[in-house]
Enzyme design. Sequence first.
Site, PDB file in Angstrom:
ATOM      1  N   SER A   1       0.839  -1.198   0.000  1.00  0.00           N
ATOM      2  CA  SER A   1       0.000   0.000   0.000  1.00  0.00           C
ATOM      3  C   SER A   1       0.867   1.238   0.000  1.00  0.00           C
ATOM      4  O   SER A   1       1.683   1.438   0.917  1.00  0.00           O
ATOM      5  CB  SER A   1      -0.907   0.008   1.232  1.00  0.00           C
ATOM      6  OG  SER A   1      -1.525   1.275   1.359  1.00  0.00           O
TER       7      SER A   1
ATOM      8  N   HIS B   1      -1.087  -1.176  -4.342  1.00  0.00           N
ATOM      9  CA  HIS B   1      -2.381  -0.926  -3.709  1.00  0.00           C
ATOM     10  C   HIS B   1      -2.526   0.571  -3.443  1.00  0.00           C
ATOM     11  O   HIS B   1      -1.707   1.164  -2.734  1.00  0.00           O
ATOM     12  CB  HIS B   1      -2.492  -1.717  -2.403  1.00  0.00           C
ATOM     13  CG  HIS B   1      -3.867  -1.728  -1.808  1.00  0.00           C
ATOM     14  ND1 HIS B   1      -4.872  -2.555  -2.267  1.00  0.00           N
ATOM     15  CD2 HIS B   1      -4.412  -0.997  -0.800  1.00  0.00           C
ATOM     16  CE1 HIS B   1      -5.971  -2.345  -1.560  1.00  0.00           C
ATOM     17  NE2 HIS B   1      -5.719  -1.397  -0.664  1.00  0.00           N
TER      18      HIS B   1
ATOM     19  N   ASP C   1      -4.888   3.464  -1.968  1.00  0.00           N
ATOM     20  CA  ASP C   1      -6.013   3.738  -1.075  1.00  0.00           C
ATOM     21  C   ASP C   1      -6.569   5.136  -1.341  1.00  0.00           C
ATOM     22  O   ASP C   1      -5.870   6.133  -1.139  1.00  0.00           O
ATOM     23  CB  ASP C   1      -5.570   3.641   0.384  1.00  0.00           C
ATOM     24  CG  ASP C   1      -5.286   2.207   0.806  1.00  0.00           C
ATOM     25  OD1 ASP C   1      -6.193   1.369   0.650  1.00  0.00           O
ATOM     26  OD2 ASP C   1      -4.180   1.933   1.284  1.00  0.00           O
TER      27      ASP C   1
ATOM     28  N   MET D   1      -9.370   7.781  -0.184  1.00  0.00           N
ATOM     29  CA  MET D   1     -10.269   8.079   0.943  1.00  0.00           C
ATOM     30  C   MET D   1     -10.846   9.475   0.785  1.00  0.00           C
ATOM     31  O   MET D   1     -10.129  10.404   0.413  1.00  0.00           O
ATOM     32  CB  MET D   1      -9.508   7.999   2.268  1.00  0.00           C
ATOM     33  CG  MET D   1      -8.735   6.723   2.474  1.00  0.00           C
ATOM     34  SD  MET D   1      -7.870   6.768   4.059  1.00  0.00           S
ATOM     35  CE  MET D   1      -6.735   5.407   3.856  1.00  0.00           C
TER      36      MET D   1
ATOM     37  N   HIS E   1      -8.377   0.904  -4.279  1.00  0.00           N
ATOM     38  CA  HIS E   1      -9.363   0.631  -3.228  1.00  0.00           C
ATOM     39  C   HIS E   1     -10.087   1.935  -2.903  1.00  0.00           C
ATOM     40  O   HIS E   1      -9.512   2.838  -2.288  1.00  0.00           O
ATOM     41  CB  HIS E   1      -8.607   0.067  -2.024  1.00  0.00           C
ATOM     42  CG  HIS E   1      -9.427  -0.141  -0.796  1.00  0.00           C
ATOM     43  ND1 HIS E   1      -8.859  -0.377   0.447  1.00  0.00           N
ATOM     44  CD2 HIS E   1     -10.773  -0.149  -0.579  1.00  0.00           C
ATOM     45  CE1 HIS E   1      -9.808  -0.519   1.351  1.00  0.00           C
ATOM     46  NE2 HIS E   1     -10.976  -0.376   0.754  1.00  0.00           N
TER      47      HIS E   1
ATOM     48  N   MET F   1     -12.419   4.043  -0.859  1.00  0.00           N
ATOM     49  CA  MET F   1     -13.103   4.227   0.423  1.00  0.00           C
ATOM     50  C   MET F   1     -13.850   5.548   0.353  1.00  0.00           C
ATOM     51  O   MET F   1     -13.493   6.532   1.003  1.00  0.00           O
ATOM     52  CB  MET F   1     -12.077   4.200   1.569  1.00  0.00           C
ATOM     53  CG  MET F   1     -11.512   2.821   1.831  1.00  0.00           C
ATOM     54  SD  MET F   1     -10.126   2.826   2.997  1.00  0.00           S
ATOM     55  CE  MET F   1      -8.754   2.903   1.865  1.00  0.00           C
TER      56      MET F   1
ATOM     57  N   MET G   1     -11.334  -6.439   5.005  1.00  0.00           N
ATOM     58  CA  MET G   1     -10.540  -5.549   5.842  1.00  0.00           C
ATOM     59  C   MET G   1     -10.252  -6.225   7.180  1.00  0.00           C
ATOM     60  O   MET G   1     -11.178  -6.709   7.844  1.00  0.00           O
ATOM     61  CB  MET G   1     -11.273  -4.235   6.081  1.00  0.00           C
ATOM     62  CG  MET G   1     -11.494  -3.386   4.830  1.00  0.00           C
ATOM     63  SD  MET G   1      -9.972  -2.916   3.983  1.00  0.00           S
ATOM     64  CE  MET G   1      -9.130  -1.972   5.264  1.00  0.00           C
TER      65      MET G   1
ATOM     66  N   PHE H   1      -6.935   4.359   8.142  1.00  0.00           N
ATOM     67  CA  PHE H   1      -5.574   4.709   8.547  1.00  0.00           C
ATOM     68  C   PHE H   1      -4.657   3.497   8.443  1.00  0.00           C
ATOM     69  O   PHE H   1      -5.091   2.369   8.676  1.00  0.00           O
ATOM     70  CB  PHE H   1      -5.553   5.218  10.001  1.00  0.00           C
ATOM     71  CG  PHE H   1      -6.285   6.509  10.192  1.00  0.00           C
ATOM     72  CD1 PHE H   1      -5.642   7.723  10.000  1.00  0.00           C
ATOM     73  CD2 PHE H   1      -7.629   6.510  10.546  1.00  0.00           C
ATOM     74  CE1 PHE H   1      -6.330   8.919  10.171  1.00  0.00           C
ATOM     75  CE2 PHE H   1      -8.322   7.702  10.711  1.00  0.00           C
ATOM     76  CZ  PHE H   1      -7.668   8.915  10.520  1.00  0.00           C
TER      77      PHE H   1
ATOM     78  N   GLY I   1      -1.116   1.298   9.580  1.00  0.00           N
ATOM     79  CA  GLY I   1      -0.395   1.002  10.809  1.00  0.00           C
ATOM     80  C   GLY I   1      -1.222   0.476  11.964  1.00  0.00           C
ATOM     81  O   GLY I   1      -0.759   0.468  13.105  1.00  0.00           O
TER      82      GLY I   1
ATOM     83  N   ASP J   1      -6.485  -6.863   3.940  1.00  0.00           N
ATOM     84  CA  ASP J   1      -5.824  -5.568   4.066  1.00  0.00           C
ATOM     85  C   ASP J   1      -5.948  -5.089   5.502  1.00  0.00           C
ATOM     86  O   ASP J   1      -7.053  -4.914   6.009  1.00  0.00           O
ATOM     87  CB  ASP J   1      -6.491  -4.571   3.103  1.00  0.00           C
ATOM     88  CG  ASP J   1      -5.895  -3.174   3.173  1.00  0.00           C
ATOM     89  OD1 ASP J   1      -4.935  -2.956   3.929  1.00  0.00           O
ATOM     90  OD2 ASP J   1      -6.412  -2.295   2.451  1.00  0.00           O
ATOM     91  N   GLY J   2      -4.786  -4.899   6.132  1.00  0.00           N
ATOM     92  CA  GLY J   2      -4.785  -4.334   7.473  1.00  0.00           C
ATOM     93  C   GLY J   2      -3.939  -5.130   8.442  1.00  0.00           C
ATOM     94  O   GLY J   2      -4.282  -6.271   8.761  1.00  0.00           O
ATOM     95  N   GLY J   3      -2.829  -4.563   8.868  1.00  0.00           N
ATOM     96  CA  GLY J   3      -1.992  -5.234   9.855  1.00  0.00           C
ATOM     97  C   GLY J   3      -1.254  -6.445   9.344  1.00  0.00           C
ATOM     98  O   GLY J   3      -0.761  -7.254  10.134  1.00  0.00           O
TER      99      GLY J   3
ATOM    100  N   GLY K   1       1.356  -2.311   4.096  1.00  0.00           N
ATOM    101  CA  GLY K   1       1.887  -0.966   3.932  1.00  0.00           C
ATOM    102  C   GLY K   1       3.160  -0.771   4.707  1.00  0.00           C
ATOM    103  O   GLY K   1       4.266  -0.915   4.188  1.00  0.00           O
TER     104      GLY K   1
END
Length: 214
Positions: free
Chosen positions: A7, A30, A32, A34, A63, A65, A136, A142, A144, A174-176, A196
């Site tokens: 990301s 990727h 993002d 937003m 993506h 959002m 997700m 956000f 991190g 996606d995420g962590g 990311g």
Amino acid sequence: MIKIAPSILSADFANLERDIHRISTADYVHVDVMDGVFVPNISIGLPVLQSIRKVTDMFLDVHLMIVEPVRYVERFCDAGADLVTVHVESDTPENIHAAIDKIHAKGKKAGIVLKPATPAEAVLSYLEKVELILVMTVEPGFGGQKFMADMMPKVTAIRKLIDEKNPACELEVDGGVAPDTCKTCIDAGANVLVAGSAVYKAPDIPARIAELRG
């Protein structure tokens, strides 16, 4: 093969071209997007995507959002996206279907995204129309954030549905995602991992991308 989609939310935006070239061993970029309405943050939009397209031939996984993505999906396709994903929570089912149809009419791949609170069953009416489903594993908005391991049963449930109804469909998380969580995602059935900070903060980015493939 497991695909890695770094990301650029974690890239240095003052050196975005450089940081995209640094992830050249990955599979997707990727992106993002937003709007500050659907999620409590504002990131990048069409002009930045157009600029990214000029400096890389990599697959651009965009993506969205944003609220009512049907208004913008064609413009993101025209700006250079190879895949555009929209949140099922961002509009009515009719408009989500319309967005998917518009993306396909542009000759691009389409996908849907589920926030953590959205159940696996939400994919059912779209499953046979899309090329990718994104689950997700943090609240979107956000980078991190801490990985939500309790999303893995949902990933497994969606993998079962994909295998039954649309085996060509990819399943992305996606995420962590990091070295300590990637195998959990893969074991649950994901085949595309968005990462990311785990990529961009690594001392050796190609080695980290290889590590995340499991």
